[in-house]
Design an enzyme around this catalytic site. Structure first.
Site, PDB file in Angstrom:
ATOM      1  N   ASP A  19      27.731 -47.009  72.760  1.00 49.47           N
ATOM      2  CA  ASP A  19      28.126 -47.998  73.758  1.00 49.47           C
ATOM      3  C   ASP A  19      29.463 -48.644  73.392  1.00 49.47           C
ATOM      4  O   ASP A  19      29.674 -49.036  72.243  1.00 49.47           O
ATOM      5  CB  ASP A  19      27.031 -49.083  73.791  1.00 49.47           C
ATOM      6  CG  ASP A  19      27.190 -50.052  74.936  1.00 49.47           C
ATOM      7  OD1 ASP A  19      26.978 -49.646  76.083  1.00 49.47           O
ATOM      8  OD2 ASP A  19      27.521 -51.232  74.679  1.00 49.47           O
ATOM      9  N   GLU A  56      24.302 -34.999  57.496  1.00 43.59           N
ATOM     10  CA  GLU A  56      23.214 -34.946  56.507  1.00 43.59           C
ATOM     11  C   GLU A  56      22.006 -34.224  57.095  1.00 43.59           C
ATOM     12  O   GLU A  56      21.078 -33.877  56.380  1.00 43.59           O
ATOM     13  CB  GLU A  56      22.769 -36.368  56.112  1.00 43.59           C
ATOM     14  CG  GLU A  56      23.770 -37.116  55.250  1.00 43.59           C
ATOM     15  CD  GLU A  56      23.443 -38.611  55.160  1.00 43.59           C
ATOM     16  OE1 GLU A  56      22.344 -39.038  55.604  1.00 43.59           O
ATOM     17  OE2 GLU A  56      24.303 -39.348  54.650  1.00 43.59           O
TER      18      GLU A  56
END
Ligand code: GLC
Ligand code: CA
Length: 579
Positions: A220, A269
């Site tokens: 956002d 990751e």
């Protein structure tokens, strides 16, 4: 299938999902505004159980992913974009266990999950902001937000004359006399992103949801976050005059990309890497950095949403955008509707904007805003034309290379609810304008699932925003029974898109008319759109099978070219497959 077979099939689907790390490049992503999608317990507010009960709708529609607008605990000062706890579910919407159940059900249906991250500001109910209020000026608690002394003899004037996006001052005073910055509503205090603690907390949030199986993040107001607040603060007029070249004090600063580089390391990751898409209202040439592989990976393309329904505008936006995504190595995201904009079925029924394509022409006028500002008069919009053009624009968009974002209800061809009573309104833009801008509630009215029954099947009780009587016509079960409905058009288009999808390329075809666009995708997939009102006979050079058309009456599967050419009505689109 037996229950064991069903579970096995769901597990296979989930394993297959985990293999493809480029899934986002040409995905169809369906935006759910959770409070308005489906309500399972009848309190009038959509919830996770409601979404769970409608996974079948999403699977049948044929979407690749859902993006969930905020479902976090919130006081709803801005429809959930005021987050009180980034790592939890609003008890009115569900629980973390239900969230896990939903992710498993969606993955089992072959649908990925994207959640909304709101990093520029928290809610004023966030425990950090509450701690900041309880602490003294200059404390580490206040340093997570932007607190300043006021101007004037007694600090009675705000630190600067900046206006918030939702109207009114961008500063709010607290009882001990300090002021805090909020670029949006006062209930949305801006974080201080120069503070390491803020950065680390968001990394924790990204891992929290990634660990729960979330596939990606919609970010956002991604072009805000970092700010240069060195004193003396510039005036609003000075701010407006500052170039938007990465050095602006508030917006789209170059240093914001340090943050996304850190986020990218977290995304990587995971296997497959998590993805990001930036909501960044920046000039087109500033978009590639957000979309790069070192950054969030993708950025919303809003120029198509801002463009008039015209061949020249659409073609220019597509050409420019594809050049930009080549620069970032990303793919484009096409959007016609979302929870902030007037629904495109209504927007295309409004008079065209004079200043077309804001991003490209430098204007910032938005289609539909003027109509909303004028109180959404019924005689100011041609709904039939809007619906016709929306269907045509949707088929145009769905044939473009890149990802397509759909907003809940657009598959039903829903219109904006322009005439909500003032007492029902919830959007802060309405309260802070005050009352002048009616705000964004008209596209957030709970969905109609059935033509009859309480809240048109939204739930067993009422709906938190009143639904108009005409919603019955657009209900899922009503459209189910109608061959030409918008729902069937979307389903058919999404199924074909999956079959026909190839490399992210497009070549424009000669149509012989300025108001008709045609392009071809690899594998002989042609999309034709007639923007004007004159019918268009498909030339022999487009010979093939019309597999889907936006206008009823154009025979799907009819032979094109040859002796009896297929004629497309004005303001319509069709897809043709060669051979
Ligand atoms: C984004 C959201 C919008 C929200 C604003 C502030 O633009 O899409 O709904 O009001 O950010 O968080
Ligand atoms: Ca509910």
């Amino acid at each position: 299938m037996t229950p064991t077979e069903t579970t096995a099939a769901a597990e296979t689907a989930a394993v297959l999902l985990s293999k493809d790390e480029n899934w986002w490049r040409q995905a169809v992503v369906y935006q759910i505004y959770p409070r308005s999608f489906a309500d399972a317990n009848g309190d009038g507010i959509g919830d996770l159980r409601g979404i769970l009960s409608r996974v079948g709708h999403l699977r049948e529609l044929g979407v690749d992913a859902v993006w969930l607008s905020p479902f976090y605990p919130s006081e709803l000062a801005d429809g959930g974009y005021d987050v009180a706890d980034y790592r939890n579910v609003d008890p009115r919407i569900g629980t973390l266990e239900e969230f896990d159940e939903l992710v498993a059900a969606l993955h089992g249906a072959g649908i990925r999950v994207v959640v909304d991250i709101v990093p520029n500001h928290s809610s004023d109910r966030h425990e950090w902001f509450q701690a900041a209020l309880a602490a003294a000026p200059g404390s580490p608690e206040r340093a997570r937000y932007v607190f300043r002394a006021g101007r004037g003899e007694h600090g009675e004037l705000p630190p600067s004359d900046w206006r918030s996006i939702f109207g009114g001052s961008a500063w709010e005073r607290v009882p001990d006399g300090q002021w805090y910055l909020h670029l949006f509503a006062p209930e949305q205090p801006d974080f201080d992103w120069s503070n390491r603690e803020v950065r680390d907390d968001f990394l924790k949030t990204l891992r929290f949801w990634s660990d729960r199986g979330v596939d990606g993040f919609r970010v956002d107001v991604a072009h805000s976050l970092t700010k240069d607040l060195a004193e003396p603060l510039p005036s609003a007029a000075e701010l407006a005059a500052r170039p938007k070249d990465g050095s602006h004090p508030l917006w789209d600063r170059d240093d914001v990309h340090e943050i996304y580089a850190e986020w990218r390391r977290v995304f990587d990751e995971y296997d497959p890497p998590r993805t990001g898409v930036a909501e960044a209202w920046v000039a087109p040439e500033r978009r590639p950095r957000y979309a790069s592989r070192e950054g969030l990976g993708q950025a919303f393309e809003f120029d198509l949403l801002m463009a008039n329904f015209s061949a020249a505008s659409f073609r220019r936006v597509v050409t420019d955008t594809l050049a930009l995504v080549r620069r970032s190595g990303s793919s484009s995201t096409w959007v016609l509707s979302n929870h902030d904009e007037v629904r495109h079925a209504t927007r295309y029924g409004l008079p065209p904007l004079k200043n077309d394509v804001a991003g490209l022409n430098g204007g910032d006028e938005k289609q539909g805003r003027a109509w909303i500002l004028a109180g959404a008069p019924a005689d100011g919009v041609d709904l039939a034309a809007g619906s016709r053009r929306a269907r045509a624009a949707t088929l145009f968009m769905l044939a473009l290379p890149g990802a397509a974002y759909l907003y809940q209800g657009e598959e039903l061809g829903l219109h904006e609810v322009g005439d909500l009573p003032d007492e029902a309104r919830q959007d802060p833009t309405f309260f802070r304008s005050p009352g002048v801008d009616k705000g964004r509630d008209g596209c957030r009215v709970p969905l109609p699932w059935s033509a009859e029954g309480p809240s048109f099947g939204f739930g067993p009780g009422g709906a938190h925003l009143p639904q108009p009587a005409w919603f019955a016509e657009y209900a899922v079960d009503a459209e189910e029974g109608e061959a030409d409905s918008s729902l069937h058009l979307y389903r058919r288009a999404l199924r074909l898109r999956r079959e026909l999808q190839g490399a992210e390329e497009l070549s424009w075809l000669e149509t012989g008319r300025d108001d008709v666009l045609a392009f071809e995708r690899p594998g002989g997939w042609i999309a034709v759109t007639v923007f004007g009102t004159e019918p268009y006979a498909l030339p022999a050079s487009f010979a093939g099978r019309v597999v889907v058309a936006s206008a009823p009456g154009v025979e799907a599967d009819a032979a094109g070219g040859g002796a009896a050419p297929v004629v497309l009505p004005g303001e319509s689109s069709a897809w043709i497959v060669r051979g």
